[in-house]
Design a protein around this motif. Structure first.
Motif, mmCIF file in Angstrom:
data_model
loop_
_atom_site.group_PDB
_atom_site.id
_atom_site.type_symbol
_atom_site.label_atom_id
_atom_site.label_comp_id
_atom_site.label_asym_id
_atom_site.label_seq_id
_atom_site.Cartn_x
_atom_site.Cartn_y
_atom_site.Cartn_z
ATOM 1 N N TYR A 822 0.846 -1.195 0.000
ATOM 2 C CA TYR A 822 0.000 0.000 0.000
ATOM 3 C C TYR A 822 0.877 1.238 0.000
ATOM 4 N N VAL A 823 0.238 2.391 -0.276
ATOM 5 C CA VAL A 823 0.875 3.703 -0.074
ATOM 6 C C VAL A 823 -0.080 4.503 0.804
ATOM 7 N N GLN A 824 0.380 5.643 1.311
ATOM 8 C CA GLN A 824 -0.511 6.398 2.193
ATOM 9 C C GLN A 824 -0.341 7.901 2.020
ATOM 10 N N THR A 825 -1.370 8.623 2.452
ATOM 11 C CA THR A 825 -1.376 10.083 2.362
ATOM 12 C C THR A 825 -0.675 10.680 3.577
ATOM 13 N N VAL A 826 -0.622 12.010 3.628
ATOM 14 C CA VAL A 826 0.034 12.679 4.753
ATOM 15 C C VAL A 826 -0.694 12.386 6.069
ATOM 16 N N LEU A 827 -1.961 12.009 5.990
ATOM 17 C CA LEU A 827 -2.710 11.691 7.212
ATOM 18 C C LEU A 827 -2.827 10.194 7.456
ATOM 19 N N GLY A 828 -2.145 9.395 6.642
ATOM 20 C CA GLY A 828 -2.136 7.945 6.870
ATOM 21 C C GLY A 828 -3.246 7.186 6.171
ATOM 22 N N ARG A 829 -3.999 7.846 5.291
ATOM 23 C CA ARG A 829 -5.028 7.142 4.507
ATOM 24 C C ARG A 829 -4.331 6.177 3.559
ATOM 25 N N ARG A 830 -4.734 4.933 3.581
ATOM 26 C CA ARG A 830 -4.041 3.922 2.782
ATOM 27 C C ARG A 830 -4.755 3.631 1.458
ATOM 28 N N ARG A 831 -3.948 3.400 0.439
ATOM 29 C CA ARG A 831 -4.455 2.884 -0.837
ATOM 30 C C ARG A 831 -3.724 1.576 -1.083
#
Length: 936
Positions: A822-831
Motif C-alpha cells: 500500500y501507499v498512504q497520504t500525509v494523514l495515513g489514509r491507505r491505498r
C-alpha cells in the motif's frame, strides 16, 4: 424434432476478457482477493445458459501451450506477457465451480483450447449437432460451417454476436470460412507472434484473397505482382506457409466428443453456493438459484440434495409445469446462520417511557431510522430501531400524522442530543438529515460502520448486507422482500405490518452494532483511528449541513441556455451532414463508424471494438481531431448534447419543491483516493474547459440579493504536495518565491531566462508538471501537445534531470508499495495496491502509477477536508449567516451574507491555507460574484 445444440466455451479467452474488462475497477473481496477473472468468466457462462438453455455444454482449457506449433516455430506466442497472478489463481477456482456445476472440463497436455474446440465441433457436426463456439477470438471464424457457429459474447454479458457463414464472409471478405486461415497467415498476428508476410496488412490480405483465393495460389502467381511487394512475397514464401500452418486450428486432436458427458445436468447446489459465499459472489449466488432452480429469493440459501431433485433434469430445461414441480423440490430454505435474537416493538405510553429511561443509561447505542423513501429531505419517519447488545434490540413505530410524530420524537430528544452516549449507525449522514427535519440534532461521538469499513478496505463495497455477510457470516432480510422491487407496485415501508418492520429494522441495528465491535480493533491495527475520528466523522456532519442547505438555481437562465444550445447543436449537425455527404444518426457509433472509416476513409487501419465495430470512442476521435474538421464538429456535437441533457435540461428537474434549491449528495465512500463524490446531481463533473460548460455555472446563484457567492480554490495543490513530499528544492523555492511554477519549470527545462519563456514552452511544461503525477509517457505527452514522440521523450528526460529528487521520490513510492502492499497520504489514509508486484507489465504499470498518484491526490483530499471541518466550526461558533454550499475537488463555494464578506474572506483564507503545514505554502485564490461562474 429440433436439432441438438452443443456449446463449447474457450475458457482462457473468456477469463482474460472478464479480467481486463474490470481492470480499471477490479472486484476485490474482503480477503483482498481479486475475483475479476472468476466473476467475468462465470457471468459469461451463466449468460449462455440463461439465454440459450443449451442441451449440451463443455469448457475447453489450454494446458501447457501448443506442442505442435512450438515444434515448428519456437517463437510462437513468445511476445505474450506473463499471465497475471489473479488469472493464475482464478483458473483452479473456475474449474472447481465447473465441477460443482457438473459441466465437463476439456483439456489435454500440449494442446490449445481452440484445437480441442475445433476437433469436438467437427465431430459433433458429423453426429448431427449444431455447435456454438463461445469465444471473442476471431480466429475461430475459419471453423464456421452450416452447423458450426461462433458465439461472441459482449463484455459482462451485455449482448452477443453469432457468426454463421454470411457473417464470416462479410467480416473477412472471403467466399468460404476456411479462407480466414489464409487471411490470418498473410497478415500475421502480433499477439501470437505469427510472423505473416512482411508488408501485408489487413487491406492487402483481403485484396490477395479476392484476387488469388489462397496463399498457395498467391505464390503460384507472383508474376501478377509488382515492385517491392512482389520481391517481399517471393522472398518470404516459406515464412508465409509457416504462418498459415500456425494459424490453422487443428481438428484431429486426441479427444472424442461424448454426447452424454456434455449433457447439461443437475449441479451440486450446496457446493456451488459454498464456493460463491467464499468468493463473496452474493448476486451471482442468487442468479445461480434463479437460473438453475427458478428460485428468485435473495434472502435465503436453497438446501438441495440429489435425492430431493430426483434423477431427471432440473427446472431449467422442463416445461412450465415441470419447472413448478421441480422448483418445489428445491424449496427447503434457511438463513445462512440461525441466530438467537430478541427484537421487541415498543408500545406507546408507559412502555416508551420505560424504554427511554433504559436507553439513556447506555454508553453506546446503534440506531437506524426507517422512512418512507430514500430522499432524506422528503422522507418521513416510519420508525426507529435501537440496539446496544448483540442479538437484542427495540423498535419504536412512528404515527403517520406528522404532529403526533413530532410529539413522539421529542421524547427521544434527550437521547439524540446527549453528548455522553456514543451513537452508532450505517450511513449516519442519512439519519442525521432525516432527524433534522424534526428539529433534532444528533450530538455526541459518532461511529459510522460504512465510513469505518471504507478506511479499512477502500476498494470493497460498503453496504450493510455485504458487510454482514462478509464479517458476520449472516444474510440480513432484504428490503425488497418487504416492499417489493422498484416500480409503481413498490410499497412504502409504512404499508409493512409492524411486526415485520420490527424484525427488519432491529436486525439492521443489531448487525450494525456488531460490525462496530468488529471494525474498532481493525481501525487501531491499521493506524487509521485518528483519520476516522478526526476527519471522516466530523466531515460527515459538515456534509450533512451542506446537503441540507442546498444551492439556489436560476431556472430561467437554464431555459434560455437550452434554447441556445439546441440551435448550436442543429448548426453542428448540418455541418457534419454536409461533410459526410448524407444524413445519419450521429449518436450511433455504428453508423458514425461507417461514415468516417468506410465512406470518408479517414484512416487506413481504423481501430475496432471487441464486437467488430469501428471504435468511435473519445480518445480515438480526439487523436484524429487535429487533422479533420468533421471530427472536431462531432466532438463538439457530443459535448453540447451531453451538456444539454445531463445538466441544462436535467438540473431544473432536480430542484427540491419544498426548498426551491438543488441539494447534491456527497459520498465519502466511493473514491479509493479519499476524494468526495457528488451525486443527484453530480456537480463535480460540470465541464469547465469549454465556454458552454462554464456557462452552466452561471445558473448557480446566491439565495437572495443580500447574499453573494464566494469561491475559494487551492492553487496547484497537488504540485505543491509533490514538491513538498519529494523535497525537491528547486520546486519548493519557486513556490516559496511566488513564481509561476509552469514558467519556472519551462525556464529550467528549456534552459532560457524565465522572462523569455514562450507561451508554448509554458504550456508544455504545465502538461508535464501535471502529467508526472499521473505517470505520463512520451506517447501520452505527444498526444496532449504538439510535440513529436521523440521530443516528448526528450522533454520528460530533461524534466527528471532538472528535478532529480522528484524522480527519486517516485521510485521510493513504488518501492514502498512493493514492500508494504500500500501507499498512504500525509494523514495515513491507505491505498492498497494488490498488483504492485504483478509479473504482467500492463497491470503492474497501472499499480505503479497509483503508487505515485494516490498519496498526492489523497493528501489534497485530506487537506481540503480539514479546511472544511475547521471553516464549518468557525461559521457555526460565530453564528454567521454565511453557509458553505459546495465542494468541487480543490474548490469550496459559499453563500456569503454581504455584511459578513470581509470577515468570511479572512476566515476562509486562513483556514484553507493553514489546514496542514507543508514545506511549501498552500495558496488559496478567492473570488466573488452574482453567480458561480463570476465567483470562480
Amino acid at each position: 424434432m429440433s436439432q441438438n445444440r452443443l456449446f463449447l466455451l474457450d475458457a482462457y479467452a473468456l477469463i482474460f476478457r472478464g479480467y481486463y474488462a474490470l481492470i480499471k475497477n477490479p472486484r476485490i473481496n474482503s480477503k483482498g482477493q481479486d475475483t475479476s477473472a472468476i466473476l467475468g468468466f462465470t457471468n459469461s457462462l451463466f449468460d449462455v445458459i440463461k439465454r440459450e438453455k443449451p442441451d449440451h455444454l463443455a469448457v475447453a482449457f489450454d494446458k501447457g501451450g501448443s506442442k505442435d506449433r512450438l515444434e515448428i516455430f519456437e517463437e510462437y506466442k513468445a511476445n505474450r506477457d506473463e499471465t497475471p497472478e489473479a488469472i493464475k489463481i482464478a483458473v483452479p477456482i473456475i474449474q472447481e465451480i465447473l465441477k460443482a456445476l457438473n459441466i465437463p472440463i476439456i483439456e489435454l497436455e500440449g494442446v490449445e483450447a481452440d484445437d480441442l474446440i475445433g476437433t469436438l465441433a467437427k465431430q459433433a457436426e458429423k453426429e448431427g449437432y449444431q455447435t456454438y463456439m463461445v469465444t471473442p477470438d476471431k480466429d475461430y471464424a475459419q471453423l464456421v460451417s452450416e452447423n458450426i457457429f461462433m458465439y461472441r459474447p459482449a463484455r459482462m454479458g451485455n449482448g452477443i454476436e453469432i457468426w454463421g457463414i454470411p457473417e464470416v464472409q462479410k467480416k473477412f471478405d472471403v467466399e468460404r470460412p476456411e479462407q480466414v486461415i489464409d487471411y490470418l497467415g498473410m497478415m500475421g498476428d502480433a499477439v501470437d507472434n505469427i510472423p505473416g508476410l512482411p508488408g501485408v496488412g489487413d487491406k492487402t490480405a483481403r485484396k490477395f484473397i479476392a484476387q488469388f483465393g489462397s496463399m498457395e495460389a498467391l505464390f503460384e502467381n507472383t508474376d501478377q505482382l509488382k515492385g517491392k511487394m512482389k520481391e517481399k512475397v517471393e522472398a518470404n514464401q516459406e515464412l508465409g506457409l509457416l504462418s498459415k500452418k500456425l494459424a490453422t486450428i487443428i481438428t484431429d486432436c486426441d479427444v472424442t466428443f461424448n454426447a452424454e458427458a456434455c449433457k447439461l445436468s443437475e449441479p451440486d447446489s450446496d457446493k456451488v453456493q459454498e464456493i460463491f459465499e467464499e468468493l463473496e459472489f452474493r448476486r451471482l449466488k442468487d442468479q445461480f438459484l434463479k437460473i438453475f432452480f427458478g428460485n428468485d429469493n435473495t434472502k435465503t440459501n436453497t438446501n438441495t440434495t440429489n435425492k430431493a431433485a430426483g434423477a431427471g433434469q432440473f427446472s431449467l430445461f422442463g416445461s412450465n409445469e415441470e419447472q413448478e414441480d421441480k422448483t418445489a423440490s428445491f424449496s427447503s430454505r434457511k438463513t445462512i446462520e440461525n441466530t438467537e435474537h430478541f427484537y421487541q416493538s415498543i408500545a406507546p405510553g408507559m412502555a416508551t417511557k420505560l424504554f427511554i429511561q433504559n436507553l439513556l443509561k447506555q454508553e453506546q447505542v446503534c440506531f437506524d431510522t426507517e422512512t418512507t423513501g430514500l430522499d432524506s429531505l422528503t422522507a418521513e419517519l416510519v420508525g426507529i430501531a435501537f440496539s446496544w447488545e448483540k442479538g437484542k434490540g427495540f423498535y419504536i413505530p412512528f404515527p403517520e400524522d406528522q404532529n403526533e410524530a413530532q410529539i413522539l420524537i421529542e421524547t427521544l430528544r434527550p437521547f439524540f442530543e446527549s453528548e455522553a452516549i456514543i451513537k452508532i449507525g450505517q450511513n449516519l449522514k442519512y439519519d442525521i438529515k432525516v432527524l433534522s427535519k424534526y428539529n433534532i440534532t444528533v450530538k455526541g461521538i459518532l461511529f459510522d460502520t460504512m465510513l469505518a469499513h471504507y478506511l479499512i478496505n477502500p476498494d470493497m463495497r460498503h453496504n450493510m448486507d455485504v458487510l454482514s455477510e462478509t464479517y458476520l457470516n449472516y444474510t440480513p432480510v432484504s428490503i425488497t422482500e418487504l416492499i417489493g422491487k422498484k416500480g409503481k407496485n413498490q410499497l412504502s415501508f409504512r404499508d409493512v405490518p409492524v411486526e415485520k418492520q420490527t424484525e427488519y429494522a432491529v436486525e439492521d441495528a443489531d448487525i450494525t452494532f456488531q460490525l462496530k465491535e468488529h471494525f474498532t480493533p481493525e481501525l487501531n491495527e491499521a493506524n487509521i483511528l485518528s483519520l476516522f475520528e478526526d476527519i471522516e466523522i466530523p466531515l460527515l456532519r459538515v456534509l450533512g449541513a451542506m446537503e441540507i442547505e442546498g444551492i439556489n438555481l436560476d431556472k430561467d437562465f437554464l431555459s434560455s441556455l437550452s434554447t441556445e444550445l439546441e440551435n448550436d447543436i442543429d448548426t453542428l449537425k448540418q455541418k457534419i451532414y454536409e461533410k459526410a455527404g448524407e444524413e445519419f444518426n450521429i449518436a450511433s457509433p455504428k453508423q458514425l463508424g461507417v461514415i468516417l472509416f468506410e465512406k470518408l476513409k479517414l484512416v487506413d487501419k481504423p481501430k475496432k471494438t471487441k464486437t467488430g465495430q469501428y471504435s468511435t470512442s473519445e480518445d480515438v476521435l480526439s487523436y484524429l481531431s487535429k487533422d479533420h474538421e468533421i471530427i472536431r464538429n462531432i466532438l463538439e456535437y457530443r459535448g453540447l448534447s451531453k451538456l444539454k441533457s445531463t445538466y441544462i435540461d436535467a438540473l431544473p428537474n432536480q430542484v427540491n419543491t419544498t426548498t426551491g434549491r438543488v441539494h447534491t449528495d456527497y459520498m465519502q465512500t466511493v473514491a479509493a483516493t479519499g476524494r468526495l463524490s457528488s451525486n443527484n446531481p453530480n456537480l463535480q463533473n460540470i465541464p469547465i474547459r469549454t465556454e458552454r460548460g462554464r456557462q452552466v455555472r452561471k445558473a448557480f446563484i446566491p439565495r437572495d440579493k443580500d447574499h453573494i457567492l464566494l469561491a475559494a480554490d487551492y492553487s496547484q495543490i497537488e504540485l505543491r504536495i509533490i514538491a513538498a513530499l519529494s523535497k525537491e528544492e528547486t520546486m519548493i523555492s519557486a513556490f516559496k518565491n511566488g513564481e509561476d511554477i509552469h514558467a519556472s519549470t519551462a525556464a529550467k527545462v528549456f534552459n532560457v531566462p524565465i522572462e523569455e519563456v514562450s507561451r508554448e514552452q509554458r504550456s508544455n511544461a504545465k502538461t508535464v508538471n501535471f502529467g508526472i503525477i499521473y505517470g505520463v509517457s512520451a506517447f501520452g505527452l505527444s498526444n496532449q501537445t504538439d510535440l513529436s514522440r521523440s521530443e516528448a521523450k526528450e522533454l520528460i528526460d530533461t524534466y527528471y534531470k532538472t528535478y532529480p529528487k522528484l524522480r527519486n521520490y517516485i521510485s521510493e513510492q513504488v518501492d514502498f508499495a512493493r514492500e508494504n502492499g500500500y501507499v498512504q497520504t500525509v494523514l495515513g489514509r491507505r491505498r492498497y495496491l494488490k498488483d504492485i508486484n504483478s509479473a504482467n507489465a500492463v497491470v503492474r504499470g497501472a499499480a505503479e502509477r497509483n503508487a505515485v498518484n494516490a498519496p498526492i491526490q489523497g493528501s489534497a483530499a485530506d487537506i481540503i477536508k480539514i479546511a472544511m471541518i475547521n471553516i464549518h466550526k468557525k461559521l457555526t461558533d460565530g453564528n454567521f449567516k454565511t453557509k458553505m454550499l459546495l465542494q468541487v475537488h480543490d474548490e469550496l463555494v459559499f453563500d456569503v451574507y454581504k455584511p459578513e464578506l470581509e470577515s468570511i474572506k479572512s476566515i476562509i483564507q486562513s483556514e484553507m491555507e493553514n489546514a496542514y503545514t507543508l514545506e511549501v505554502p498552500l495558496d488559496v485564490e478567492l473570488g466573488t460574484g452574482e453567480n458561480w461562474l463570476e465567483a470562480h
